[in-house]
Motif scaffolding. Structure first.
Motif, PDB file in Angstrom:
ATOM      1  N   MET A 154      -6.470   5.537  -8.634  1.00 48.55           N
ATOM      2  CA  MET A 154      -5.320   5.736  -7.767  1.00 48.55           C
ATOM      3  C   MET A 154      -4.933   5.196  -6.639  1.00 48.55           C
ATOM      4  SD  MET A 154      -2.646   7.575  -8.564  1.00 48.55           S
ATOM      5  CE  MET A 154      -3.219   8.356  -9.929  1.00 48.55           C
ATOM      6  N   ASP A 155      -3.820   4.620  -6.318  1.00 51.42           N
ATOM      7  CA  ASP A 155      -3.663   3.721  -5.242  1.00 51.42           C
ATOM      8  C   ASP A 155      -3.117   4.812  -4.136  1.00 51.42           C
ATOM      9  OD1 ASP A 155      -2.688   1.970  -3.211  1.00 51.42           O
ATOM     10  OD2 ASP A 155      -1.652   1.047  -4.426  1.00 51.42           O
ATOM     11  N   VAL A 156      -4.069   5.396  -3.578  1.00 52.43           N
ATOM     12  CA  VAL A 156      -3.956   6.459  -2.584  1.00 52.43           C
ATOM     13  C   VAL A 156      -3.274   6.140  -1.135  1.00 52.43           C
ATOM     14  CG1 VAL A 156      -5.153   8.079  -0.718  1.00 52.43           C
ATOM     15  CG2 VAL A 156      -6.119   7.540  -2.906  1.00 52.43           C
ATOM     16  N   GLU A 157      -3.503   4.851  -0.861  1.00 59.76           N
ATOM     17  CA  GLU A 157      -2.696   4.300   0.432  1.00 59.76           C
ATOM     18  C   GLU A 157      -1.218   3.808   0.013  1.00 59.76           C
ATOM     19  OE1 GLU A 157      -2.686   0.414   3.655  1.00 59.76           O
ATOM     20  OE2 GLU A 157      -4.376   0.696   2.377  1.00 59.76           O
ATOM     21  N   ALA A 158      -0.906   3.389  -1.017  1.00 60.10           N
ATOM     22  CA  ALA A 158       0.579   3.317  -1.265  1.00 60.10           C
ATOM     23  C   ALA A 158       1.388   4.385  -1.419  1.00 60.10           C
ATOM     24  CB  ALA A 158       0.792   2.388  -2.604  1.00 60.10           C
ATOM     25  N   ILE A 159       0.777   5.582  -2.036  1.00 56.73           N
ATOM     26  CA  ILE A 159       1.304   6.712  -2.001  1.00 56.73           C
ATOM     27  C   ILE A 159       1.599   7.524  -0.667  1.00 56.73           C
ATOM     28  CG2 ILE A 159       0.936   9.197  -2.897  1.00 56.73           C
ATOM     29  CD1 ILE A 159      -0.224   8.069  -5.418  1.00 56.73           C
ATOM     30  N   GLU A 160       0.637   7.455   0.116  1.00 56.64           N
ATOM     31  CA  GLU A 160       0.629   7.943   1.234  1.00 56.64           C
ATOM     32  C   GLU A 160       1.584   7.273   2.387  1.00 56.64           C
ATOM     33  OE1 GLU A 160      -0.204  10.881   1.856  1.00 56.64           O
ATOM     34  OE2 GLU A 160      -1.987  11.098   0.747  1.00 56.64           O
ATOM     35  N   ARG A 161       1.519   6.138   2.242  1.00 54.29           N
ATOM     36  CA  ARG A 161       2.679   5.379   3.141  1.00 54.29           C
ATOM     37  C   ARG A 161       3.950   5.585   2.265  1.00 54.29           C
ATOM     38  NH1 ARG A 161       0.598   1.866   6.899  1.00 54.29           N
ATOM     39  NH2 ARG A 161      -1.448   1.235   6.662  1.00 54.29           N
ATOM     40  N   ALA A 162       4.094   5.644   0.928  1.00 54.38           N
ATOM     41  CA  ALA A 162       5.218   5.785   0.540  1.00 54.38           C
ATOM     42  C   ALA A 162       5.933   7.164   0.795  1.00 54.38           C
ATOM     43  CB  ALA A 162       5.374   5.722  -0.932  1.00 54.38           C
ATOM     44  N   THR A 163       5.150   8.236   0.942  1.00 50.71           N
ATOM     45  CA  THR A 163       5.349   9.665   1.496  1.00 50.71           C
ATOM     46  C   THR A 163       6.099   9.683   2.855  1.00 50.71           C
ATOM     47  OG1 THR A 163       3.571  10.794   0.048  1.00 50.71           O
ATOM     48  CG2 THR A 163       4.419  11.736   1.939  1.00 50.71           C
ATOM     49  N   LEU A 164       5.462   8.991   3.729  1.00 48.78           N
ATOM     50  CA  LEU A 164       5.907   9.007   5.042  1.00 48.78           C
ATOM     51  C   LEU A 164       7.161   8.256   5.143  1.00 48.78           C
ATOM     52  CD1 LEU A 164       2.984   9.084   7.598  1.00 48.78           C
ATOM     53  CD2 LEU A 164       4.090  10.869   6.261  1.00 48.78           C
ATOM     54  N   ALA A 165       7.346   7.052   4.487  1.00 48.54           N
ATOM     55  CA  ALA A 165       8.685   6.186   4.413  1.00 48.54           C
ATOM     56  C   ALA A 165       9.695   7.456   3.960  1.00 48.54           C
ATOM     57  CB  ALA A 165       8.504   5.189   3.752  1.00 48.54           C
ATOM     58  N   ALA A 166       9.651   7.966   2.987  1.00 44.89           N
ATOM     59  CA  ALA A 166      10.456   9.014   2.458  1.00 44.89           C
ATOM     60  C   ALA A 166      10.752  10.052   3.348  1.00 44.89           C
ATOM     61  CB  ALA A 166      10.037   9.538   1.097  1.00 44.89           C
TER      62      ALA A 166
END
Length: 245
Positions: free
Chosen positions: A1-13
């Motif tokens: 699972m791409d944890v970093e991408a999900i967390e960065r996408a979460t904060l961008a949203a």
């Protein structure tokens, strides 16, 4: 699972006003009510760790006049962090699931006409967040944050001159993320949320994005049932950590 991408996408949203990076951590610095936008989260579930990292994160919050808070997956690789936070007097609450699906699976599960999707929300979309059954201050804060998202679309189901179901899909780091799912209190249980999900999945597919994630409180059984039908499966669970007021 791409944890970093999900967390960065979460904060961008959820678009906090400032984000600091401390080693393998993102520190979201926002005075509002969205906890994801006002907590620190690791970009890995097995980060290199020393107590000095927490010192620097706490200092970042203090610099912005904010109380420190953390969002930590309930996984073995973060046990040293949890132990140190416990030693410092933090407690944890609000178990929340990160769940992943695909636009293809979501569209396959859709029933009824998908919600309309636009590049900007209108007044009717925003009013759902502050309507009966929702905290007006929290709703207004969420509208403000979600409309700051740099790349998002806004789904809505209208009946006559009223919007009765809404949601947001934000795009970034190879993912579509679903946020702000709300249904008018008088229209719950009538499939509106599913129509919103279908509209957002269609918007993701139109952009060539198939991977979709969302976050839902573990205790929200109706929402979890809906998301399960749309193909969402748990990726990990997290808790919010903070000091008692």
């Amino acid at each position: 699972m791409d944890v970093e991408a999900i967390e960065r996408a979460t904060l961008a949203a959820v678009a906090p006003r400032a984000v600091a990076e401390v080693d393998d951590w993102l520190v979201a610095l926002e005075p509002g009510t969205i906890r994801r936008a006002k907590s620190a989260v690791p970009l890995r579930h097995d980060p290199a760790f020393s107590p000095e990292i927490l010192d620097r994160i706490e200092a970042a919050f203090a610099e912005h006049g904010l109380e420190p808070a953390f969002r930590l997956a309930d996984l073995p690789g973060l046990q040293p962090v949890r132990a140190e936070l416990t030693r410092r007097g933090y407690g944890f609450e609000q178990p929340t699931l990160v769940k992943v699906s695909s636009a293809v699976a979501m569209l396959a599960a859709a029933r009824g006409e998908p919600a309309n999707v636009s590049d900007a929300p209108d007044a009717g979309w925003a009013e759902v967040f502050t309507g009966e059954g929702f905290d007006p201050a929290d709703g207004a804060n969420r509208v403000a944050a979600l409309t700051r998202s740099p790349d998002a679309v806004y789904g809505g189901v209208r009946e006559g001159d009223r919007t009765v179901g809404v949601g947001v899909a934000a795009f970034g780091y190879g993912w579509a993320s679903v946020h702000g799912m709300r249904t008018d209190i008088s229209r719950r249980g009538q499939g509106l949320a599913g129509r919103v999900l279908a509209g957002l999945a269609g918007a993701a597919q139109a952009r060539g994005i198939d991977r979709v994630f969302l976050q839902v409180e573990e205790g929200n059984a109706p929402a979890r049932s809906l998301y399960r039908r749309f193909g969402f499966k748990p990726a990990w669970r997290y808790f919010y950590w903070s000091r008692p007021a």
